[in-house]
Design a protein around this motif. Structure first.
Motif, PDB file in Angstrom:
ATOM      1  N   VAL A 189      36.450 -50.591-134.862  1.00 49.45           N
ATOM      2  CA  VAL A 189      36.693 -50.905-133.460  1.00 49.45           C
ATOM      3  C   VAL A 189      36.069 -52.263-133.134  1.00 49.45           C
ATOM      4  CG1 VAL A 189      34.634 -49.640-132.661  1.00 49.45           C
ATOM      5  CG2 VAL A 189      36.563 -49.988-131.096  1.00 49.45           C
ATOM      6  N   SER A 190      36.759 -53.047-132.347  1.00 46.31           N
ATOM      7  CA  SER A 190      36.147 -54.258-131.813  1.00 46.31           C
ATOM      8  C   SER A 190      36.328 -54.252-130.304  1.00 46.31           C
ATOM      9  CB  SER A 190      36.729 -55.510-132.468  1.00 46.31           C
ATOM     10  OG  SER A 190      38.093 -55.615-132.208  1.00 46.31           O
ATOM     11  N   GLY A 191      35.761 -55.264-129.647  1.00 43.61           N
ATOM     12  CA  GLY A 191      35.665 -55.183-128.195  1.00 43.61           C
ATOM     13  C   GLY A 191      34.446 -54.321-127.926  1.00 43.61           C
ATOM     14  N   ASP A 192      33.256 -54.951-127.890  1.00 49.11           N
ATOM     15  CA  ASP A 192      31.997 -54.195-127.826  1.00 49.11           C
ATOM     16  C   ASP A 192      31.938 -53.119-126.744  1.00 49.11           C
ATOM     17  OD1 ASP A 192      31.157 -55.666-129.978  1.00 49.11           O
ATOM     18  OD2 ASP A 192      29.525 -56.700-128.951  1.00 49.11           O
ATOM     19  N   PRO A 193      32.503 -53.371-125.547  1.00 49.76           N
ATOM     20  CA  PRO A 193      32.399 -52.331-124.519  1.00 49.76           C
ATOM     21  C   PRO A 193      33.072 -51.014-124.940  1.00 49.76           C
ATOM     22  CG  PRO A 193      33.016 -54.437-123.534  1.00 49.76           C
ATOM     23  CD  PRO A 193      33.105 -54.617-125.016  1.00 49.76           C
ATOM     24  N   PHE A 194      34.033 -51.082-125.874  1.00 51.97           N
ATOM     25  CA  PHE A 194      34.732 -49.875-126.335  1.00 51.97           C
ATOM     26  C   PHE A 194      34.085 -49.270-127.575  1.00 51.97           C
ATOM     27  CE2 PHE A 194      37.956 -52.949-124.875  1.00 51.97           C
ATOM     28  CZ  PHE A 194      38.542 -52.243-123.845  1.00 51.97           C
ATOM     29  N   ALA A 195      33.066 -49.924-128.122  1.00 51.50           N
ATOM     30  CA  ALA A 195      32.648 -49.615-129.493  1.00 51.50           C
ATOM     31  C   ALA A 195      32.219 -48.158-129.668  1.00 51.50           C
ATOM     32  CB  ALA A 195      31.537 -50.554-129.921  1.00 51.50           C
ATOM     33  N   VAL A 196      31.322 -47.689-128.824  1.00 53.39           N
ATOM     34  CA  VAL A 196      30.812 -46.330-129.011  1.00 53.39           C
ATOM     35  C   VAL A 196      31.925 -45.305-128.798  1.00 53.39           C
ATOM     36  CG1 VAL A 196      29.299 -44.590-127.978  1.00 53.39           C
ATOM     37  CG2 VAL A 196      28.372 -46.834-128.642  1.00 53.39           C
ATOM     38  N   THR A 197      32.761 -45.543-127.802  1.00 56.52           N
ATOM     39  CA  THR A 197      33.901 -44.639-127.597  1.00 56.52           C
ATOM     40  C   THR A 197      34.768 -44.608-128.846  1.00 56.52           C
ATOM     41  OG1 THR A 197      33.847 -45.239-125.261  1.00 56.52           O
ATOM     42  CG2 THR A 197      35.803 -44.078-126.020  1.00 56.52           C
ATOM     43  N   GLY A 198      34.973 -45.783-129.450  1.00 54.66           N
ATOM     44  CA  GLY A 198      35.766 -45.865-130.673  1.00 54.66           C
ATOM     45  C   GLY A 198      35.116 -45.134-131.834  1.00 54.66           C
TER      46      GLY A 198
END
Lengths: 300, 300
Positions: A189-198
């Protein structure tokens, strides 16, 4: 190497040259933290703005400083012949893997993008990560195209541009892609704000901008998520919402470059013109946010 | 030079080199027809895929073959230092004007784009045309930004990406921009299917792809429109609808490169990989359309 935290360092530079000492320091900070891999010359490393010899030099320095941690290098360019040259350069400089985005000037067709990956993987020895980032490439992958490309030799990971913010929808999205690609190809996953969700949704790698500056914190978050501690990983991501907000508003590169300067890792914003440093108002908002993140990083 | 028909020739090439003889032939065809200016190294001339020395060589050849017809050259690049070098190269090669698009990798802000034009025009001797093409640059100009940039020294034309298809709305669009920019800055229309509507609506230049292949026909259309014979200009544009349809569906570059090969002006499609030649089905559709256009061109 396509598991865990892949940290993408900045390339400290001014209008005239790379700041080699600062680049090495950034890499050493990642080595000390023990990140899983280092993405030298990512978008965060300004690869698109550097010429062939600058890209080679950055890679030499990164590989030299990375110790036993594998280094991945972007080989993206508009023209296929240039991509092939950059692939050779990257392998000659000792990179362990390459990252390829279908950057475009003329709009590319699916067939053109598939043929690009086919041509490049046919001449590669190193493994390749597919870089799917429509914000910079302006090419939109279908999952069917991902499946075709993931079946090519040497392809070992796909760097996807975020996931839906709803955890269930994120799982559906990752599962759908997972079912279409070979099991040895990881999804990052990239786009840090999505990382944990990913990561909580099944991604196996975090291709991380913030990890290039705060590797211990991002490594902890990655480990929590990959070991099934979704709530703990989420806790940190929620704490980081103020910096995610700045990433969304000003772009992660501008924020990361200002952050590096503010916390003393670099001596300047390091963005090649026409890119300009983060706006002063945003910089003022960033300072207290960074203080919090630094104290978290130091506590680990 | 920013009036009438600006014809944009292809750059005949293969994966290894420019076909210099074919390039010169294309330029000579434009000279014979008496086009108003020649846009060497436009998007149609593959500028984005060529390196600095190739761009210099194409310009030298174009200027050499252009006789007394002024040549405009794209100096666009992702990094400002590269743009400045290309501007020097273009002037050294004898180009009479430069064309600058805010091509981007990281998304650019309005201020970054304004500063790019400010920096480049400050060091230019030649006049500059602002190249507004969101399809390739992914930057969207506001009219207010156009007005600021048009006020810079050396700026003498704006190449806009088409106009609304409704003639009254097209006039409104051109008039709105006209009111905001200095009177010495011309407005030129690009996107060939919109060209006559744009000229009839008050644009002063047609920045033309088809004009690079069929200069007599496009010159006739331009003259009709600029002399107030809107109906006659429209007549030709309606006749050309079959090729405009192919432009819209496959992109003007792919269609123009196939057309040049079909009518014997080039020995190959001349597109740098990853760009692939026009799909065979579209090529079959193109052939009878070209036969009509060629007979029109020869009748003039």
């Amino acid at each position: 190497m396509f598991h865990g935290l892949a940290a993408f360092p900045l390339t400290p530079m001014n209008e005239h040259q790379i700041n080699e000492r600062e680049l090495v320091n950034l890499i050493e900070r990642l080595v000390t933290a023990g990140v899983s891999s280092i993405g030298a010359l990512g978008s965060t490393g300004n690869y698109a703005y550097l010429n062939r010899s600058e890209r080679f030099r950055v890679l030499q320095l990164a590989v030299g400083a990375a110790d036993s941690i594998p280094v991945m290098a972007s080989i993206s360019a508009l023209r296929t012949t240039d991509v092939l040259q950059l692939a050779e350069d990257a392998q000659r400089a000792g990179a362990h893997a390459v990252l390829l985005a279908p950057v475009s000037y003329q709009t590319l067709t699916e067939e053109e993008v598939y043929s690009l990956y086919e041509r490049v993987t046919a001449s590669l020895s190193a493994p390749l990560c597919v870089y799917d980032n429509p914000m910079t490439t302006h090419f939109h992958f279908t999952d069917e195209l991902h499946a075709r490309i993931a079946g090519l030799p040497r392809v070992q990971s796909i760097k996807i541009p975020g996931v839906p913010s709803d955890p269930e929808k994120a799982k559906e999205r990752v599962n759908k892609l997972r079912e279409l690609i070979p099991s040895h190809v990881t999804i990052g996953v990239s786009g840090d704000p999505f990382a944990v969700t990913g990561l909580n949704a099944g991604c196996e790698v975090w291709y991380s901008v913030l990890g290039g500056l705060f590797p211990k914190l991002c490594l902890r978050m990655t480990q929590f998520a990959l070991e099934g501690h979704a709530v703990e990983a989420d806790y940190y991501s929620v704490l980081l919402e103020p910096i995610w907000k700045l990433f969304r508003q000003y772009g992660s590169l501008r924020v990361a470059s200002a952050a590096a300067e503010i916390i003393g890792l670099t001596s300047g914003p390091g963005l090649p013109l026409p890119l300009q440093p983060l706006h002063p108002t945003a910089r003022d908002l960033l300072k207290p946010v960074l203080a919090e993140i630094e104290s978290l990083e130091k506590s680990l």
